[in-house]
Design an enzyme around this catalytic site. Structure first.
Site, short mmCIF file in Angstrom:
data_model
loop_
_atom_site.label_atom_id
_atom_site.label_comp_id
_atom_site.label_asym_id
_atom_site.label_seq_id
_atom_site.Cartn_x
_atom_site.Cartn_y
_atom_site.Cartn_z
N TYR A 1 -11.86 -43.40 -10.09
CA TYR A 1 -11.53 -43.91 -11.43
C TYR A 1 -12.52 -43.43 -12.49
O TYR A 1 -12.15 -43.27 -13.66
CB TYR A 1 -11.40 -45.45 -11.41
CG TYR A 1 -10.13 -45.85 -10.72
CD1 TYR A 1 -8.90 -45.76 -11.38
CD2 TYR A 1 -10.13 -46.25 -9.40
CE1 TYR A 1 -7.73 -46.08 -10.73
CE2 TYR A 1 -8.95 -46.58 -8.74
CZ TYR A 1 -7.75 -46.48 -9.41
OH TYR A 1 -6.57 -46.77 -8.77
N HIS B 1 -0.17 -51.91 -15.58
CA HIS B 1 -1.08 -51.59 -14.47
C HIS B 1 -2.55 -51.57 -14.88
O HIS B 1 -3.37 -51.01 -14.18
CB HIS B 1 -0.69 -50.24 -13.85
CG HIS B 1 0.67 -50.24 -13.24
ND1 HIS B 1 1.37 -49.11 -12.92
CD2 HIS B 1 1.48 -51.28 -12.89
CE1 HIS B 1 2.54 -49.44 -12.39
NE2 HIS B 1 2.64 -50.75 -12.39
N ASN C 1 1.12 -46.64 -17.77
CA ASN C 1 -0.04 -45.75 -17.90
C ASN C 1 -1.30 -46.55 -18.18
O ASN C 1 -1.29 -47.53 -18.91
CB ASN C 1 0.19 -44.73 -19.02
CG ASN C 1 1.38 -43.83 -18.72
OD1 ASN C 1 1.85 -43.81 -17.58
ND2 ASN C 1 1.87 -43.11 -19.70
N SER D 1 9.45 -42.19 -12.93
CA SER D 1 10.40 -42.08 -11.83
C SER D 1 10.96 -43.46 -11.51
O SER D 1 11.89 -43.58 -10.71
CB SER D 1 9.71 -41.47 -10.60
OG SER D 1 8.65 -42.30 -10.17
#
Ligand code: APR
Length: 240
Positions: free
Chosen positions: A54, A105, A88, A186
């Site tokens: 990260y 998220h 995102n 997706s």
């Protein structure tokens, strides 16, 4: 007339800014094992590996700039009530003028305590620590929570952890949306995957993707192409 517009985005919105998607060829999940870098179990096994992953993504997104799709969304938000629901973790929408951004998220520029209650799914730490703050450099092993001394970790929702769903906000958006735009996802991961059918009653629905999954897009006008090419055109059309 001021319209209520909901924009649901995924990695395809930011890929032309230099941030890779997850499932396209060369995507992030081809190079890293989800269970190593994006799960509570991976964190317990090797915190340094997770922090390095990260940390790299934090530095990378700082170098990246909003692309024409982010900018077009910012322009739309200057004229209408635009709410972004995004998977995102980058902040390119905020950096191009969007104020209402719901990060399903989490955000790459935030840290939280490893004992934050969103970990409640996988183990019982005995207490919840709600510490969260912005970061200006990558989190290191040994950076400890000022409230309880836990190791600090990215404020990212990992597989197996609950998403911040905010049901009231979602119901409000569904009830009032005049236009829904999906872009660059997706739509394979829940709860995001369930979001498209929730907006079935919204009359005007668009989906921008160079490789759209038509099975999910009944009732959508599909704009087959890249976000940076299609989003500015769609925004011009809406702004008339
Ligand atoms: N413009 C628009 N869409 C694009 C572009 C582009 N230039 N390039 C690729 N895409 C599309 C792909 O066709 C695909 O449909 O973006 C989508 C990316 O899909 P994923 O890689 O699965 O990304 P996303 O849907 O955001 O993944 C959801 O899964 O692993 C997790 O937490 C991760 O938030 C992520 C979630």
């Amino acid at each position: 007339m001021r319209l209520n517009i909901v924009i649901f985005s995924g990695a395809g919105l930011s890929t032309e800014s230099g941030i890779p998607t997850f499932r396209d060829s060369g995507g992030l999940w081809e190079q890293h094992r989800i269970e190593d870098v994006a799960s509570p179990e991976g964190w317990e096994r090797n915190k340094k590996l997770v922090l390095d992953f990260y940390g790299m993504r934090f530095l990378k997104q700082l170098e990246c700039k909003p692309n024409p799709a982010h900018e077009a969304i910012g322009k739309l938000a200057a004229h209408h009530s635009v709410t972004n629901i995004t998977q995102n973790i980058d902040t390119l929408l905020e950096r191009s003028g969007s104020e209402k951004v719901w990060h399903l998220h989490g955000r790459i520029d935030m840290q939280k305590c490893e004992f934050h209650r969103s970990l409640g799914f996988t183990f019982d730490s005995g207490f919840d620590c709600d510490f969260k703050s912005r970061i200006s450099k990558p989190i290191q092993l040994g950076d400890l929570c000022p409230k309880c001394g836990g190791q600090l970790r990215p404020d990212i929702v990992w597989f197996g952890e609950p998403v911040d769903m905010r049901e009231d906000l979602l119901m409000d958006l569904i009830k009032n949306a005049d236009i829904f735009i999906g872009v660059g996802t997706s739509a394979q991961v829940y709860p995001a995957a369930g979001l498209l059918p929730m907006f079935r009653r919204t009359k005007e629905k668009y989906f921008i993707d160079p490789n759209p999954n038509y099975e999910l897009l009944d009732g959508f006008e599909v704009l087959n192409g890249s976000a940076s090419e299609q989003m500015p055109k769609l925004v011009e059309k809406i702004l008339g």
